[in-house]
Design an enzyme around this catalytic site. Sequence first.
Site, PDB file in Angstrom:
ATOM      1  N   SER A 195       0.835  -1.222   0.000  1.00  0.00           N
ATOM      2  CA  SER A 195       0.000   0.000   0.000  1.00  0.00           C
ATOM      3  C   SER A 195       0.852   1.248   0.000  1.00  0.00           C
ATOM      4  O   SER A 195       0.378   2.333  -0.308  1.00  0.00           O
ATOM      5  CB  SER A 195      -0.861   0.092   1.247  1.00  0.00           C
ATOM      6  OG  SER A 195      -1.619  -1.023   1.410  1.00  0.00           O
ATOM      7  N   ALA A 228      -1.510   0.871  10.472  1.00  0.00           N
ATOM      8  CA  ALA A 228      -0.824  -0.433  10.499  1.00  0.00           C
ATOM      9  C   ALA A 228      -0.967  -1.205   9.176  1.00  0.00           C
ATOM     10  O   ALA A 228      -2.010  -1.098   8.537  1.00  0.00           O
ATOM     11  CB  ALA A 228      -1.395  -1.270  11.649  1.00  0.00           C
ATOM     12  N   PRO A 229       0.049  -1.926   8.755  1.00  0.00           N
ATOM     13  CA  PRO A 229       1.365  -2.108   9.401  1.00  0.00           C
ATOM     14  C   PRO A 229       2.355  -0.965   9.150  1.00  0.00           C
ATOM     15  O   PRO A 229       3.433  -0.967   9.702  1.00  0.00           O
ATOM     16  CB  PRO A 229       1.864  -3.400   8.776  1.00  0.00           C
ATOM     17  CG  PRO A 229       1.230  -3.421   7.413  1.00  0.00           C
ATOM     18  CD  PRO A 229      -0.112  -2.768   7.558  1.00  0.00           C
ATOM     19  N   GLY A 230       2.008   0.009   8.298  1.00  0.00           N
ATOM     20  CA  GLY A 230       2.892   1.171   8.211  1.00  0.00           C
ATOM     21  C   GLY A 230       3.354   1.570   6.814  1.00  0.00           C
ATOM     22  O   GLY A 230       4.297   2.346   6.681  1.00  0.00           O
ATOM     23  N   GLY A 231       2.681   1.079   5.780  1.00  0.00           N
ATOM     24  CA  GLY A 231       3.087   1.431   4.410  1.00  0.00           C
ATOM     25  C   GLY A 231       3.035   2.928   4.146  1.00  0.00           C
ATOM     26  O   GLY A 231       3.926   3.494   3.508  1.00  0.00           O
ATOM     27  N   ASP A 247      -3.588   3.365  15.205  1.00  0.00           N
ATOM     28  CA  ASP A 247      -4.151   2.061  14.813  1.00  0.00           C
ATOM     29  C   ASP A 247      -4.052   1.126  16.015  1.00  0.00           C
ATOM     30  O   ASP A 247      -3.063   1.179  16.755  1.00  0.00           O
ATOM     31  CB  ASP A 247      -3.364   1.475  13.621  1.00  0.00           C
ATOM     32  CG  ASP A 247      -4.195   0.498  12.798  1.00  0.00           C
ATOM     33  OD1 ASP A 247      -4.732  -0.469  13.378  1.00  0.00           O
ATOM     34  OD2 ASP A 247      -4.322   0.712  11.588  1.00  0.00           O
ATOM     35  N   ASP A 267      -8.960   4.879  18.608  1.00  0.00           N
ATOM     36  CA  ASP A 267      -9.906   4.907  17.494  1.00  0.00           C
ATOM     37  C   ASP A 267      -9.601   6.129  16.617  1.00  0.00           C
ATOM     38  O   ASP A 267      -9.609   7.265  17.106  1.00  0.00           O
ATOM     39  CB  ASP A 267     -11.335   4.986  18.062  1.00  0.00           C
ATOM     40  CG  ASP A 267     -12.388   4.974  16.968  1.00  0.00           C
ATOM     41  OD1 ASP A 267     -12.020   5.028  15.770  1.00  0.00           O
ATOM     42  OD2 ASP A 267     -13.582   4.911  17.308  1.00  0.00           O
ATOM     43  N   ASP A 284      -6.179   5.899   5.730  1.00  0.00           N
ATOM     44  CA  ASP A 284      -6.435   4.728   4.871  1.00  0.00           C
ATOM     45  C   ASP A 284      -7.337   3.741   5.617  1.00  0.00           C
ATOM     46  O   ASP A 284      -7.250   2.537   5.415  1.00  0.00           O
ATOM     47  CB  ASP A 284      -5.074   4.085   4.508  1.00  0.00           C
ATOM     48  CG  ASP A 284      -5.186   3.046   3.404  1.00  0.00           C
ATOM     49  OD1 ASP A 284      -6.148   3.107   2.615  1.00  0.00           O
ATOM     50  OD2 ASP A 284      -4.305   2.166   3.340  1.00  0.00           O
ATOM     51  N   LYS A 313     -12.928   4.089   0.100  1.00  0.00           N
ATOM     52  CA  LYS A 313     -13.106   2.704  -0.370  1.00  0.00           C
ATOM     53  C   LYS A 313     -14.472   2.612  -1.037  1.00  0.00           C
ATOM     54  O   LYS A 313     -15.464   3.130  -0.489  1.00  0.00           O
ATOM     55  CB  LYS A 313     -13.032   1.723   0.806  1.00  0.00           C
ATOM     56  CG  LYS A 313     -11.845   1.959   1.734  1.00  0.00           C
ATOM     57  CD  LYS A 313     -10.515   1.530   1.130  1.00  0.00           C
ATOM     58  CE  LYS A 313      -9.361   1.962   2.030  1.00  0.00           C
ATOM     59  NZ  LYS A 313      -8.044   1.660   1.494  1.00  0.00           N
TER      60      LYS A 313
END
Length: 363
Positions: A195, A228-231, A247, A267, A284, A313
């Site tokens: 991502s 997360a995970p951090g892209g 996250d 949150d 994201d 999305k």
Amino acid sequence: MSGILVYCRAGFENDCAAELQDKTAALGVFGYCQTTSNSGYVVYRCQPEEADHLGRKLALKELVFARQFIVIIAELADIPATDRVSTIQIALLDEQLNEHFAMVKPAGDLRVETPDTNDAKELTTFCRKFTVPLRQGLRQSGWLTAKESDRRPTLHAFFLSGQQLVLGYSYSYNQSPWPMGILRLRSPSDAPSRSTLKLDEAFQVFIPAHEREQRVSSGMNAVDLGAAPGGWTYQLVRRGMMVQAIDNGPMAQSLMDSGQVKHIREDGFKYRPKKKNVTWLVCDMVEKPMRVTELMIQWFIDGDCKEAIFNLKLPMKKRYAMVSECLQLIQTELAEKGMGRYEVQAKQLYHDREEVTVHVRSA
Ligand SMILES: C[S@@+](CC[C@H](N)C(=O)[O-])C[C@H]1O[C@@H](n2cnc3c(N)ncnc32)[C@H](O)[C@@H]1O
């Protein structure tokens, strides 16, 4: 048959068509779309002079689902594999065609392209090899300048198959600089997710190169919602920013080791920075597009960020309608609250899937 041909992500032809219908009507052009599912392009039919008008005035930058578009010069079928160049040269001798496209002749450059589909991928090698002989042929016929020029329109040879070609042009001030309208990026081997390319692409598409150093720079504070995970955090860290990563999920240790990331398990819809020193907000989170949009608007109203990049999305059917509704809400809410001038851009990026990326900036 005249019109424009619009490149889009395969599977998004109907969204691209709905947007074209809407935005061409706003320019006083009332044509119709021809779509084929998963073809990676849409043809919009209209009168020849209207097609050229769209080439100039239908701003590619403002189209969400279009990667590139060309004004159609000619559509050729049954091109013999043995003599493609002369077949194209002969087609371009047509008197009416030469008269009609006199303002495009000679074009400043040529791109040989295909739709972005798995089937068309097989044509990639052919396109690369064919560019040199076609360029020579077009120069001989007076359709291309002897030397490349970025002040003249660009010719596009868009191959639907080895035998089928749409020849068109785009104006240099209203085109994507990348072949097929695609900014290809290599995924960094140490990034925590693929991502990461979405945010990298977003910075390059939305922020003009000459402003990037100033607007996306070292020492700035950023917040990444749904990190997360951090892209995405990886891209902010790479550009020297201090990042608050929000996250409940785990962040890649390599990012935590950089000393530039504070991981906050909270949150993303409730978190707010304590100080008004955040330049960049990125988000994201996988959530309903309207909910994300309302959250972004609130951050701007509260003065909690200066620029934002977020993904909407789009798992629903009417994706263009949903995106329009969200973009409209941003404009009206920020205007109603007397927030001054705002820039809003949205694009389905090459690295986006069932989603689009939005950029908002208080100007
Ligand atoms: C698509 S992933 C983000 C990927 C990330 N941008 C990257 O490049 O690695 C979505 C993330 O949003 C997080 N998320 C979803 N809802 C959230 C919420 N309400 N608050 C915080 N994080 C949330 C999920 O835990 C998930 O890690």
